[in-house]
Write a protein that holds these residues in place. Structure first.
Motif, PDB file in Angstrom:
ATOM      1  N   GLN A  85      45.920  50.407  67.498  1.00  0.00           N
ATOM      2  CA  GLN A  85      45.291  50.125  68.789  1.00  0.00           C
ATOM      3  C   GLN A  85      43.781  50.215  68.590  1.00  0.00           C
ATOM      4  OE1 GLN A  85      46.713  51.204  72.461  1.00  0.00           O
ATOM      5  NE2 GLN A  85      48.331  49.836  71.849  1.00  0.00           N
ATOM      6  N   ASN A 109      41.130  43.021  75.283  1.00  0.00           N
ATOM      7  CA  ASN A 109      41.803  42.168  76.266  1.00  0.00           C
ATOM      8  C   ASN A 109      43.291  42.525  76.379  1.00  0.00           C
ATOM      9  OD1 ASN A 109      43.179  40.860  74.162  1.00  0.00           O
ATOM     10  ND2 ASN A 109      41.995  38.972  74.308  1.00  0.00           N
ATOM     11  N   ASP A 110      44.010  41.825  77.239  1.00  0.00           N
ATOM     12  CA  ASP A 110      45.420  42.142  77.482  1.00  0.00           C
ATOM     13  C   ASP A 110      46.316  41.848  76.279  1.00  0.00           C
ATOM     14  OD1 ASP A 110      45.192  39.390  77.685  1.00  0.00           O
ATOM     15  OD2 ASP A 110      46.256  39.236  79.586  1.00  0.00           O
ATOM     16  N   LYS A 111      45.798  41.148  75.281  1.00  0.00           N
ATOM     17  CA  LYS A 111      46.551  40.895  74.045  1.00  0.00           C
ATOM     18  C   LYS A 111      46.211  41.913  72.961  1.00  0.00           C
ATOM     19  CE  LYS A 111      46.916  35.968  74.915  1.00  0.00           C
ATOM     20  NZ  LYS A 111      46.512  34.633  74.509  1.00  0.00           N
ATOM     21  N   GLY A 112      45.329  42.882  73.289  1.00  0.00           N
ATOM     22  CA  GLY A 112      44.938  43.896  72.319  1.00  0.00           C
ATOM     23  C   GLY A 112      43.842  43.465  71.373  1.00  0.00           C
ATOM     24  N   LEU A 113      43.161  42.360  71.690  1.00  0.00           N
ATOM     25  CA  LEU A 113      42.087  41.852  70.835  1.00  0.00           C
ATOM     26  C   LEU A 113      40.740  42.399  71.285  1.00  0.00           C
ATOM     27  CD1 LEU A 113      43.143  38.096  70.630  1.00  0.00           C
ATOM     28  CD2 LEU A 113      43.548  39.876  68.933  1.00  0.00           C
ATOM     29  N   CYS A 145      37.040  42.014  72.145  1.00  0.00           N
ATOM     30  CA  CYS A 145      36.278  40.888  72.687  1.00  0.00           C
ATOM     31  C   CYS A 145      34.834  41.286  72.942  1.00  0.00           C
ATOM     32  CB  CYS A 145      36.909  40.404  73.991  1.00  0.00           C
ATOM     33  SG  CYS A 145      38.589  39.788  73.784  1.00  0.00           S
ATOM     34  N   PRO A 164      37.209  36.617  72.077  1.00  0.00           N
ATOM     35  CA  PRO A 164      37.620  37.461  70.942  1.00  0.00           C
ATOM     36  C   PRO A 164      36.574  37.442  69.836  1.00  0.00           C
ATOM     37  CG  PRO A 164      39.458  36.137  71.692  1.00  0.00           C
ATOM     38  CD  PRO A 164      38.243  35.636  72.432  1.00  0.00           C
TER      39      PRO A 164
END
Length: 134
Positions: free
Chosen positions: A27, A55-59, A61, A68
Motif C-alpha cells: 500500500q 487514487n481509488d485504484k491504489g496508484l 497521483c 498517475p
C-alpha cells in the motif's frame, strides 16, 4: 581480518528471497514517497521527498493534476524536501526524529523500507558500488 560467512548462510538464496519479497503488493504511503540517490562527491546519501495522493485504484497521483505518476524515468515535479546524511542512521534521525515533529511518513512499513534502503545506499557509498533503489 575478514569474517567468513556462516556455512549455513546461502547468499544466493537470500538474494532470491529478497527479490521475491520485492514483488509483493504494498500500500502506498499517502504522505508521499522518496527518491534515494548518492552524492558521491559530498559523501552523502540523499532522499528527495515528494507528496502524492492515492487514487481509488491504489496508484500514486500528482496532487495538482490528479494524474498517475510515472514509475520509470525522471519526474518533472519539484520535491517538497531534500534530506541528506553521511550514514543511514543519520539520515533516519533527520527524517524521523526532526524537532518540529513533522515526519513525512505515515506507514510503518514505509519507515522500515526506508531504513533498509538507506542501509543499502550506505553500503554502496562505502564500497563504491552502484546503488539502485528497490
Amino acid at each position: 581480518m575478514a569474517i567468513a560467512p556462516h556455512p549455513a548462510v546461502d547468499a544466493a538464496a537470500l538474494t532470491a528471497l529478497d527479490n521475491q519479497l520485492s514483488k509483493r503488493f504494498i500500500q502506498l504511503d499517502p504522505a508521499g514517497y522518496f527518491l534515494i540517490y548518492l552524492d558521491r562527491e559530498a559523501g552523502l546519501i540523499c532522499a528527495k521527498h515528494f507528496t502524492n495522493i492515492i487514487n481509488d485504484k491504489g496508484l500514486a497521483c500528482d496532487p495538482v493534476t490528479g494524474k498517475p505518476l510515472p514509475t520509470r524515468g525522471k519526474s518533472a515535479r519539484p520535491e517538497t524536501q531534500v534530506y541528506s546524511g553521511r550514514t543511514a542512521k543519520e539520515l533516519c534521525i533527520k527524517i524521523f526524529e526532526n524537532p518540529d515533529g513533522d515526519c513525512p511518513i505515515s506507514y510503518l512499513d514505509h519507515a522500515a523500507y526506508l531504513g533498509r534502503e538507506f542501509t543499502r545506499a550506505e553500503i554502496a557509498l562505502v564500497n563504491g558500488s552502484d546503488y539502485v533503489q528497490d
